[in-house]
Design a protein around this motif. Structure first.
Motif, PDB file in Angstrom:
ATOM      1  N   LEU A  86       0.834  -1.210   0.000  1.00 34.78           N
ATOM      2  CA  LEU A  86       0.000   0.000   0.000  1.00 34.78           C
ATOM      3  C   LEU A  86       0.867   1.258   0.000  1.00 34.78           C
ATOM      4  N   VAL A  87       1.916   1.257   0.789  1.00 29.64           N
ATOM      5  CA  VAL A  87       2.824   2.404   0.835  1.00 29.64           C
ATOM      6  C   VAL A  87       3.481   2.601  -0.528  1.00 29.64           C
ATOM      7  N   LEU A  88       3.891   1.507  -1.161  1.00 30.80           N
ATOM      8  CA  LEU A  88       4.521   1.599  -2.472  1.00 30.80           C
ATOM      9  C   LEU A  88       3.557   2.170  -3.506  1.00 30.80           C
ATOM     10  N   VAL A  89       2.316   1.724  -3.470  1.00 33.29           N
ATOM     11  CA  VAL A  89       1.316   2.199  -4.439  1.00 33.29           C
ATOM     12  C   VAL A  89       1.144   3.707  -4.337  1.00 33.29           C
ATOM     13  N   PHE A  90       0.916   4.213  -3.123  1.00 28.10           N
ATOM     14  CA  PHE A  90       0.645   5.645  -2.965  1.00 28.10           C
ATOM     15  C   PHE A  90       1.898   6.493  -3.175  1.00 28.10           C
ATOM     16  N   ALA A  91       3.063   5.954  -2.813  1.00 28.04           N
ATOM     17  CA  ALA A  91       4.300   6.706  -3.029  1.00 28.04           C
ATOM     18  C   ALA A  91       4.569   6.892  -4.517  1.00 28.04           C
ATOM     19  N   VAL A  92       4.411   5.804  -5.285  1.00 27.06           N
ATOM     20  CA  VAL A  92       4.649   5.899  -6.728  1.00 27.06           C
ATOM     21  C   VAL A  92       3.562   6.731  -7.400  1.00 27.06           C
ATOM     22  N   ALA A  93       2.302   6.530  -6.986  1.00 28.57           N
ATOM     23  CA  ALA A  93       1.208   7.311  -7.575  1.00 28.57           C
ATOM     24  C   ALA A  93       1.394   8.806  -7.310  1.00 28.57           C
ATOM     25  N   PHE A  94       1.862   9.155  -6.136  1.00 29.82           N
ATOM     26  CA  PHE A  94       2.106  10.570  -5.810  1.00 29.82           C
ATOM     27  C   PHE A  94       3.220  11.134  -6.693  1.00 29.82           C
ATOM     28  N   ALA A  95       4.229  10.303  -6.979  1.00 28.91           N
ATOM     29  CA  ALA A  95       5.365  10.773  -7.771  1.00 28.91           C
ATOM     30  C   ALA A  95       5.019  10.924  -9.250  1.00 28.91           C
ATOM     31  N   ILE A  96       4.184  10.039  -9.774  1.00 23.38           N
ATOM     32  CA  ILE A  96       3.918  10.052 -11.216  1.00 23.38           C
ATOM     33  C   ILE A  96       2.559  10.659 -11.566  1.00 23.38           C
ATOM     34  N   GLY A  97       1.737  10.930 -10.559  1.00 17.64           N
ATOM     35  CA  GLY A  97       0.396  11.434 -10.846  1.00 17.64           C
ATOM     36  C   GLY A  97       0.409  12.738 -11.625  1.00 17.64           C
ATOM     37  N   SER A  98       1.376  13.601 -11.337  1.00 24.23           N
ATOM     38  CA  SER A  98       1.426  14.899 -12.016  1.00 24.23           C
ATOM     39  C   SER A  98       1.881  14.789 -13.463  1.00 24.23           C
ATOM     40  N   THR A  99       2.463  13.661 -13.834  1.00 22.47           N
ATOM     41  CA  THR A  99       2.947  13.493 -15.206  1.00 22.47           C
ATOM     42  C   THR A  99       1.897  12.867 -16.122  1.00 22.47           C
ATOM     43  N   ARG A 100       0.791  12.415 -15.567  1.00 19.92           N
ATOM     44  CA  ARG A 100      -0.242  11.766 -16.371  1.00 19.92           C
ATOM     45  C   ARG A 100      -1.321  12.777 -16.767  1.00 19.92           C
ATOM     46  N   PRO A 101      -2.014  12.505 -17.870  1.00 21.52           N
ATOM     47  CA  PRO A 101      -3.089  13.420 -18.293  1.00 21.52           C
ATOM     48  C   PRO A 101      -4.178  13.515 -17.230  1.00 21.52           C
ATOM     49  N   GLU A 102      -4.791  14.684 -17.146  1.00 16.13           N
ATOM     50  CA  GLU A 102      -5.849  14.892 -16.167  1.00 16.13           C
ATOM     51  C   GLU A 102      -7.085  14.065 -16.527  1.00 16.13           C
ATOM     52  N   VAL A 103      -7.786  13.607 -15.494  1.00 14.26           N
ATOM     53  CA  VAL A 103      -8.979  12.779 -15.669  1.00 14.26           C
ATOM     54  C   VAL A 103     -10.111  13.394 -14.863  1.00 14.26           C
ATOM     55  N   SER A 104     -11.223  13.645 -15.508  1.00 17.48           N
ATOM     56  CA  SER A 104     -12.376  14.206 -14.807  1.00 17.48           C
ATOM     57  C   SER A 104     -13.064  13.132 -13.981  1.00 17.48           C
ATOM     58  N   PHE A 105     -13.823  13.554 -12.996  1.00 17.29           N
ATOM     59  CA  PHE A 105     -14.528  12.594 -12.154  1.00 17.29           C
ATOM     60  C   PHE A 105     -15.561  11.800 -12.948  1.00 17.29           C
ATOM     61  N   ALA A 106     -16.104  12.401 -13.991  1.00 17.48           N
ATOM     62  CA  ALA A 106     -17.096  11.692 -14.809  1.00 17.48           C
ATOM     63  C   ALA A 106     -16.463  10.517 -15.557  1.00 17.48           C
ATOM     64  N   ASP A 107     -15.190  10.670 -15.967  1.00 20.46           N
ATOM     65  CA  ASP A 107     -14.493   9.604 -16.699  1.00 20.46           C
ATOM     66  C   ASP A 107     -13.737   8.657 -15.782  1.00 20.46           C
ATOM     67  N   LEU A 108     -13.721   8.970 -14.501  1.00 14.97           N
ATOM     68  CA  LEU A 108     -12.895   8.202 -13.562  1.00 14.97           C
ATOM     69  C   LEU A 108     -13.289   6.728 -13.459  1.00 14.97           C
ATOM     70  N   PRO A 109     -14.565   6.345 -13.357  1.00  6.02           N
ATOM     71  CA  PRO A 109     -14.896   4.917 -13.209  1.00  6.02           C
ATOM     72  C   PRO A 109     -14.386   4.053 -14.366  1.00  6.02           C
ATOM     73  N   VAL A 110     -14.653   4.491 -15.592  1.00  5.38           N
ATOM     74  CA  VAL A 110     -14.240   3.698 -16.754  1.00  5.38           C
ATOM     75  C   VAL A 110     -12.717   3.701 -16.893  1.00  5.38           C
ATOM     76  N   THR A 111     -12.122   4.893 -16.786  1.00  4.12           N
ATOM     77  CA  THR A 111     -10.664   4.994 -16.936  1.00  4.12           C
ATOM     78  C   THR A 111      -9.939   4.253 -15.818  1.00  4.12           C
ATOM     79  N   GLY A 112     -10.424   4.386 -14.586  1.00  3.79           N
ATOM     80  CA  GLY A 112      -9.793   3.704 -13.464  1.00  3.79           C
ATOM     81  C   GLY A 112      -9.877   2.197 -13.580  1.00  3.79           C
ATOM     82  N   LEU A 113     -11.037   1.680 -14.011  1.00  4.52           N
ATOM     83  CA  LEU A 113     -11.185   0.237 -14.181  1.00  4.52           C
ATOM     84  C   LEU A 113     -10.261  -0.284 -15.266  1.00  4.52           C
ATOM     85  N   LEU A 114     -10.157   0.458 -16.368  1.00  8.72           N
ATOM     86  CA  LEU A 114      -9.271   0.040 -17.451  1.00  8.72           C
ATOM     87  C   LEU A 114      -7.818   0.017 -17.000  1.00  8.72           C
TER      88      LEU A 114
END
Length: 240
Positions: free
Chosen positions: A39-67
């Motif tokens: 869990l620590v690894l997941v959030f640490a890496v997500a925090f580091a790379i989250g700013s480099t990924r394209p923005e995702v709206s909350f409306a698209d989040l369920p489909v995009t997150g599942l994919l």
């Protein structure tokens, strides 16, 4: 610093991709790694790379997150199937040498396994880490957003790697398995030629000696196959 909706969505999507990888990828997805560390690894890496990924709206989040989650799971699973060739080879070597009784708990698989399999799995894990496997997991999580076509391609890799894992494992263990078969056949001929001879008293030591010599002779090939499996697993993590 204020995060907008798109940035929060990108962080969540990155967490899903990394979470899928951490659940199934070699080494970090093993049963011996604690859930808290994952869990620590997941959030640490997500925090580091989250700013480099394209923005995702909350409306698209369920489909995009599942994919992203499914792609992460399948990518890590494909890499794990590749590395498992070495574990399969180790199990077959132990069985062919009559060491099926010598079992111990394997923290990588979370179950009882033969001693040779545990050693082979440990060597494969070390080769994976030494070849840059952990970095490949992070780079795989930071890859471009997944598409349905990517999902189909990764699914094909998972199917091919899962089906071919046993055959590749047999190929790695073939020299030692052949030595074990030859040793048992030789003992059977001796028992047939001299029934009074107690072949069973020398069967295990003889097969172990012959198998040990075969393992020494084929150690270079085994090490090469282990490194090849680690590099191929890294290619799977990077989308290759």
């Amino acid at each position: 610093m204020t995060l907008d909706e798109g940035q929060i969505g990108a962080f969540i999507v990155a967490s899903f991709r990394m979470g899928g990888l951490v659940l199934t990828a070699p080494v970090v997805g093993d049963g011996g790694v604690s859930s808290r560390a994952k869990l620590v690894l997941v959030f640490a890496v997500a925090f580091a790379i989250g700013s480099t990924r394209p923005e995702v709206s909350f409306a698209d989040l369920p489909v995009t997150g599942l994919l992203e989650l499914v792609v992460g799971l399948l990518t890590g699973l494909s890499a794990k199937f590749v590395v498992s060739r070495v574990a399969i080879a180790g199990q077959l070597i132990g069985l062919s040498l009559g060491l099926g009784f010598a079992s111990q708990y394997d923290p990588h698989a979370g179950e009882s396994a033969g001693t040779i399999r545990v050693l082979a799995t440990t060597l494969a894990s070390l080769a994976f880490v030494a070849s840059g496997g952990l970095e490949a997991i992070v780079r795989g999580a930071a890859a471009a957003p997944a598409t349905p076509s990517d999902l189909m391609a990764i699914g094909g890799h998972v199917l091919a790697d899962g089906v071919g894992a046993f055959g590749r494992g047999v190929a790695i263990a073939a020299p030692i398995m052949l030595a074990g078969i030859i040793g048992n056949l030789g003992l059977a001929v001796m028992n047939r030629a001299a029934p009074a001879m107690n072949v069973f008293s020398v069967a295990l030591p003889a097969v172990l000696v012959l198998g040990g010599l075969a393992m020494i002779g084929s150690s270079t090939g085994f090490a090469g196959a282990t490194l090849d499996a680690s590099r191929e697993a890294i290619e799977r993590l990077l989308g290759g």
